[in-house]
Design a protein around this motif. Sequence first.
Motif, PDB file in Angstrom:
ATOM      1  N   GLY A  75       0.845  -1.184   0.000  1.00 43.13           N
ATOM      2  CA  GLY A  75       0.000   0.000   0.000  1.00 43.13           C
ATOM      3  C   GLY A  75       0.880   1.233   0.000  1.00 43.13           C
ATOM      4  N   ILE A  76       0.386   2.292  -0.610  1.00 46.85           N
ATOM      5  CA  ILE A  76       1.125   3.554  -0.582  1.00 46.85           C
ATOM      6  C   ILE A  76       0.233   4.633   0.017  1.00 46.85           C
ATOM      7  N   LYS A  77       0.866   5.605   0.592  1.00 46.76           N
ATOM      8  CA  LYS A  77       0.143   6.706   1.214  1.00 46.76           C
ATOM      9  C   LYS A  77      -0.649   7.481   0.161  1.00 46.76           C
ATOM     10  N   ASP A  78      -1.802   7.956   0.540  1.00 45.35           N
ATOM     11  CA  ASP A  78      -2.718   8.618  -0.390  1.00 45.35           C
ATOM     12  C   ASP A  78      -2.263  10.030  -0.781  1.00 45.35           C
ATOM     13  N   ASN A  79      -1.044  10.390  -0.490  1.00 45.91           N
ATOM     14  CA  ASN A  79      -0.546  11.676  -0.965  1.00 45.91           C
ATOM     15  C   ASN A  79       0.466  11.495  -2.092  1.00 45.91           C
ATOM     16  N   MET A  80       0.636  10.244  -2.546  1.00 40.94           N
ATOM     17  CA  MET A  80       1.520   9.963  -3.666  1.00 40.94           C
ATOM     18  C   MET A  80       0.680  10.001  -4.940  1.00 40.94           C
ATOM     19  N   GLU A  86      -7.689   7.877  -7.817  1.00 40.53           N
ATOM     20  CA  GLU A  86      -8.110   8.953  -6.918  1.00 40.53           C
ATOM     21  C   GLU A  86      -7.062   9.160  -5.829  1.00 40.53           C
ATOM     22  N   THR A  87      -6.575  10.389  -5.723  1.00 44.53           N
ATOM     23  CA  THR A  87      -5.519  10.749  -4.775  1.00 44.53           C
ATOM     24  C   THR A  87      -5.996  11.975  -4.005  1.00 44.53           C
ATOM     25  N   THR A  88      -6.324  11.783  -2.727  1.00 44.50           N
ATOM     26  CA  THR A  88      -6.956  12.859  -1.978  1.00 44.50           C
ATOM     27  C   THR A  88      -6.116  13.422  -0.841  1.00 44.50           C
ATOM     28  N   ALA A  89      -5.054  12.729  -0.461  1.00 44.91           N
ATOM     29  CA  ALA A  89      -4.291  13.107   0.726  1.00 44.91           C
ATOM     30  C   ALA A  89      -5.224  13.231   1.934  1.00 44.91           C
ATOM     31  N   PHE A  97     -10.299  13.688  -6.990  1.00 46.20           N
ATOM     32  CA  PHE A  97      -9.186  14.126  -7.829  1.00 46.20           C
ATOM     33  C   PHE A  97      -8.459  12.901  -8.376  1.00 46.20           C
ATOM     34  N   LYS A  98      -8.371  12.817  -9.707  1.00 44.43           N
ATOM     35  CA  LYS A  98      -7.630  11.744 -10.364  1.00 44.43           C
ATOM     36  C   LYS A  98      -6.541  12.386 -11.209  1.00 44.43           C
ATOM     37  N   PRO A  99      -5.299  12.284 -10.756  1.00 42.76           N
ATOM     38  CA  PRO A  99      -4.191  12.904 -11.474  1.00 42.76           C
ATOM     39  C   PRO A  99      -4.002  12.310 -12.880  1.00 42.76           C
ATOM     40  N   ILE A 100      -3.416  13.094 -13.752  1.00 36.11           N
ATOM     41  CA  ILE A 100      -3.136  12.647 -15.113  1.00 36.11           C
ATOM     42  C   ILE A 100      -1.651  12.278 -15.279  1.00 36.11           C
ATOM     43  N   TYR A 101      -0.933  12.166 -14.163  1.00 34.49           N
ATOM     44  CA  TYR A 101       0.489  11.819 -14.189  1.00 34.49           C
ATOM     45  C   TYR A 101       0.845  11.108 -12.888  1.00 34.49           C
ATOM     46  N   ASP A 102       2.017  10.500 -12.856  1.00 30.87           N
ATOM     47  CA  ASP A 102       2.543   9.861 -11.647  1.00 30.87           C
ATOM     48  C   ASP A 102       3.567  10.779 -10.989  1.00 30.87           C
ATOM     49  N   ALA A 103       3.639  10.697  -9.672  1.00 31.19           N
ATOM     50  CA  ALA A 103       4.726  11.374  -8.968  1.00 31.19           C
ATOM     51  C   ALA A 103       6.023  10.662  -9.337  1.00 31.19           C
ATOM     52  N   THR A 104       7.081  11.414  -9.487  1.00 33.10           N
ATOM     53  CA  THR A 104       8.370  10.794  -9.840  1.00 33.10           C
ATOM     54  C   THR A 104       9.404  11.117  -8.799  1.00 33.10           C
TER      55      THR A 104
END
Length: 104
Positions: A75-80, A86-89, A97-104
């Motif tokens: 599992g990863i934290k919801d701020n990644m 859906e990434t809500t922090a 909110f559904k981002p259109i990119y990945d955190a790098t």
Amino acid sequence: MDFLQTDLTDLHAKLVNKELSAVDLTKATLENIDATDSKYEAFITVMRDEALAKAEAVDAAGIDSNNVLSGIPYGIKDNMVTNGVETTAASRILEEFKPIYDAT
């Protein structure tokens, strides 16, 4: 199998030696989430279908014996920020909110 009482290197060895499949480990992980998350509320989004599909793909391709995380669900934290997920922090402002990119 009580995978919560098994360390990562032992789980990886069982996966490599085909004593355990990534699908079985993923199903056990999802069952554990179902059984405990109402108490801990640790997960906001659980990607069941995606996790099982990835596990099936890993089993089909074979476990990478050089990568200790191969076949291990996590599992990863919801701020990644994760593309399309859906990434809500844990914030109502970011609800849906559904981002259109990945955190790098």
